[in-house]
Structure formats: structure tokens, C-alpha cells
Scaffold this motif. Structure first.
Motif, mmCIF file in Angstrom:
data_model
loop_
_atom_site.group_PDB
_atom_site.id
_atom_site.type_symbol
_atom_site.label_atom_id
_atom_site.label_comp_id
_atom_site.label_asym_id
_atom_site.label_seq_id
_atom_site.Cartn_x
_atom_site.Cartn_y
_atom_site.Cartn_z
ATOM 1 N N VAL A 27 0.834 -1.206 0.000
ATOM 2 C CA VAL A 27 0.000 0.000 0.000
ATOM 3 C C VAL A 27 0.866 1.252 0.000
ATOM 4 C CG1 VAL A 27 -1.642 1.342 1.375
ATOM 5 C CG2 VAL A 27 -1.991 -1.096 1.056
ATOM 6 N N SER A 28 1.850 1.326 0.881
ATOM 7 C CA SER A 28 2.633 2.548 1.000
ATOM 8 C C SER A 28 3.615 2.734 -0.155
ATOM 9 C CB SER A 28 3.374 2.596 2.337
ATOM 10 O OG SER A 28 4.262 1.514 2.444
ATOM 11 N N TYR A 29 4.369 1.708 -0.463
ATOM 12 C CA TYR A 29 5.362 1.824 -1.531
ATOM 13 C C TYR A 29 4.748 1.581 -2.910
ATOM 14 C CZ TYR A 29 9.828 1.377 -3.954
ATOM 15 O OH TYR A 29 10.871 1.553 -4.820
ATOM 16 N N GLY A 30 3.934 0.521 -2.996
ATOM 17 C CA GLY A 30 3.331 0.173 -4.278
ATOM 18 C C GLY A 30 2.347 1.219 -4.765
ATOM 19 N N ALA A 31 1.337 1.510 -3.938
ATOM 20 C CA ALA A 31 0.296 2.449 -4.359
ATOM 21 C C ALA A 31 0.799 3.883 -4.361
ATOM 22 C CB ALA A 31 -0.923 2.320 -3.453
ATOM 23 N N GLY A 32 1.672 4.226 -3.424
ATOM 24 C CA GLY A 32 2.147 5.604 -3.320
ATOM 25 C C GLY A 32 3.273 5.950 -4.268
ATOM 26 N N ILE A 33 4.041 4.958 -4.732
ATOM 27 C CA ILE A 33 5.211 5.252 -5.564
ATOM 28 C C ILE A 33 5.172 4.480 -6.884
ATOM 29 C CG2 ILE A 33 7.726 5.111 -5.695
ATOM 30 C CD1 ILE A 33 7.732 5.506 -2.627
ATOM 31 N N LEU A 34 5.139 3.152 -6.811
ATOM 32 C CA LEU A 34 5.247 2.338 -8.027
ATOM 33 C C LEU A 34 4.060 2.495 -8.976
ATOM 34 C CD1 LEU A 34 6.706 -1.012 -6.652
ATOM 35 C CD2 LEU A 34 7.910 0.824 -7.829
ATOM 36 N N GLU A 37 1.256 6.604 -11.055
ATOM 37 C CA GLU A 37 0.765 7.144 -12.332
ATOM 38 C C GLU A 37 -0.565 6.513 -12.731
ATOM 39 O OE1 GLU A 37 2.030 9.799 -13.788
ATOM 40 O OE2 GLU A 37 3.528 9.831 -12.188
ATOM 41 N N ALA A 38 -0.671 5.208 -12.599
ATOM 42 C CA ALA A 38 -1.919 4.528 -12.949
ATOM 43 C C ALA A 38 -3.041 4.936 -12.003
ATOM 44 C CB ALA A 38 -1.726 3.021 -12.924
ATOM 45 N N LEU A 39 -2.717 5.052 -10.717
ATOM 46 C CA LEU A 39 -3.731 5.427 -9.735
ATOM 47 C C LEU A 39 -4.144 6.888 -9.851
ATOM 48 C CD1 LEU A 39 -2.434 3.495 -6.612
ATOM 49 C CD2 LEU A 39 -4.486 3.006 -7.937
ATOM 50 N N ASN A 40 -3.278 7.724 -10.384
ATOM 51 C CA ASN A 40 -3.614 9.135 -10.527
ATOM 52 C C ASN A 40 -4.711 9.376 -11.559
ATOM 53 O OD1 ASN A 40 -2.072 10.228 -8.523
ATOM 54 N ND2 ASN A 40 -0.319 10.636 -9.831
ATOM 55 N N GLU A 41 -5.032 8.369 -12.346
ATOM 56 C CA GLU A 41 -6.139 8.482 -13.300
ATOM 57 C C GLU A 41 -7.483 8.457 -12.579
ATOM 58 O OE1 GLU A 41 -5.582 9.015 -16.574
ATOM 59 O OE2 GLU A 41 -3.445 9.020 -16.063
ATOM 60 N N TRP A 52 -3.302 10.591 -2.961
ATOM 61 C CA TRP A 52 -4.007 10.314 -1.710
ATOM 62 C C TRP A 52 -3.341 9.174 -0.945
ATOM 63 C CZ3 TRP A 52 -6.691 6.293 0.566
ATOM 64 C CH2 TRP A 52 -7.454 6.636 1.677
ATOM 65 N N PHE A 53 -2.988 8.075 -1.644
ATOM 66 C CA PHE A 53 -2.328 6.954 -0.977
ATOM 67 C C PHE A 53 -0.976 7.375 -0.417
ATOM 68 C CE2 PHE A 53 -5.148 3.677 -2.841
ATOM 69 C CZ PHE A 53 -5.334 2.933 -1.703
ATOM 70 N N ALA A 54 -0.242 8.170 -1.160
ATOM 71 C CA ALA A 54 1.079 8.594 -0.694
ATOM 72 C C ALA A 54 0.968 9.494 0.534
ATOM 73 C CB ALA A 54 1.821 9.311 -1.813
ATOM 74 N N GLN A 55 -0.075 10.320 0.588
ATOM 75 C CA GLN A 55 -0.195 11.290 1.682
ATOM 76 C C GLN A 55 -0.994 10.778 2.872
ATOM 77 O OE1 GLN A 55 1.574 14.081 1.636
ATOM 78 N NE2 GLN A 55 2.362 13.246 -0.262
ATOM 79 N N GLN A 56 -2.087 10.060 2.631
ATOM 80 C CA GLN A 56 -2.951 9.665 3.741
ATOM 81 C C GLN A 56 -3.305 8.187 3.762
ATOM 82 O OE1 GLN A 56 -6.353 12.177 3.370
ATOM 83 N NE2 GLN A 56 -5.301 13.945 4.194
#
Length: 84
Positions: A27-34, A37-41, A52-56
Motif C-alpha cells: 500500500v505505502s510503496y506500491g500504491a504511493g510510488i510504483l 501514475e496509474a492510480l492518478n487516473e 491520496w495513498f502517498a499522503q494519507q
């Protein structure tokens, strides 16, 4: 018998810890970093989901993991007779 019980208890405990840490890492590394770009859609509450995942999101997941760990450990303590 008591020593075997203790070994089995700690083996199961460590397994729980490793699984929960792997979830937190994803969750923290995968969703927030890796996968940022895909999640930002996707938008979540007006914000990009990767942001959101990277911050909260990772913090919320960590708090949920704490409660899950407490529940698992209470069950494990009962299972091996350490709840007294």
C-alpha cells in the motif's frame, strides 16, 4: 510440550507480522510510488488516488493493520493458552 507450544506460537506470530508488513509495503510503496501514475487516473475526494495513498492512505491502512494485528494476537493467545 510447553517449548513446542511456544515455538508454534512464535512461528505463527512471525507469519502474521510478515503478511501484515507485506500488505503495508504494497500500500505505502506500491500504491504511493510504483503505481502512482496509474492510480492518478482515478479521483478520490477531489484528489488523485496515487497522491491520496502517498499522503494519507498508507497511514489509514497502517492504523487498520494495528487493529487487525491486535485481533489476530488475541486469537493466537487464546489458541495457545497465553491469554490468562
Amino acid at each position: 510440550m510447553k517449548k513446542n507450544n511456544a515455538k508454534a506460537y512464535w512461528k505463527e506470530n512471525i507469519r502474521y507480522v510478515l503478511i501484515l508488513l507485506a500488505i503495508w509495503f504494497m500500500v505505502s510503496y506500491g500504491a504511493g510510488i510504483l503505481f502512482k501514475e496509474a492510480l492518478n487516473e482515478i479521483k478520490w475526494g477531489g484528489f488523485k488516488l496515487g497522491f491520496w495513498f502517498a499522503q494519507q492512505g498508507a497511514m489509514y491502512v497502517f492504523v487498520v493493520i494495528i487493529f487487525v494485528y491486535v485481533r489476530l494476537m488475541n486469537k493466537l493467545d487464546k489458541k495457545y493458552g497465553y491469554d490468562k
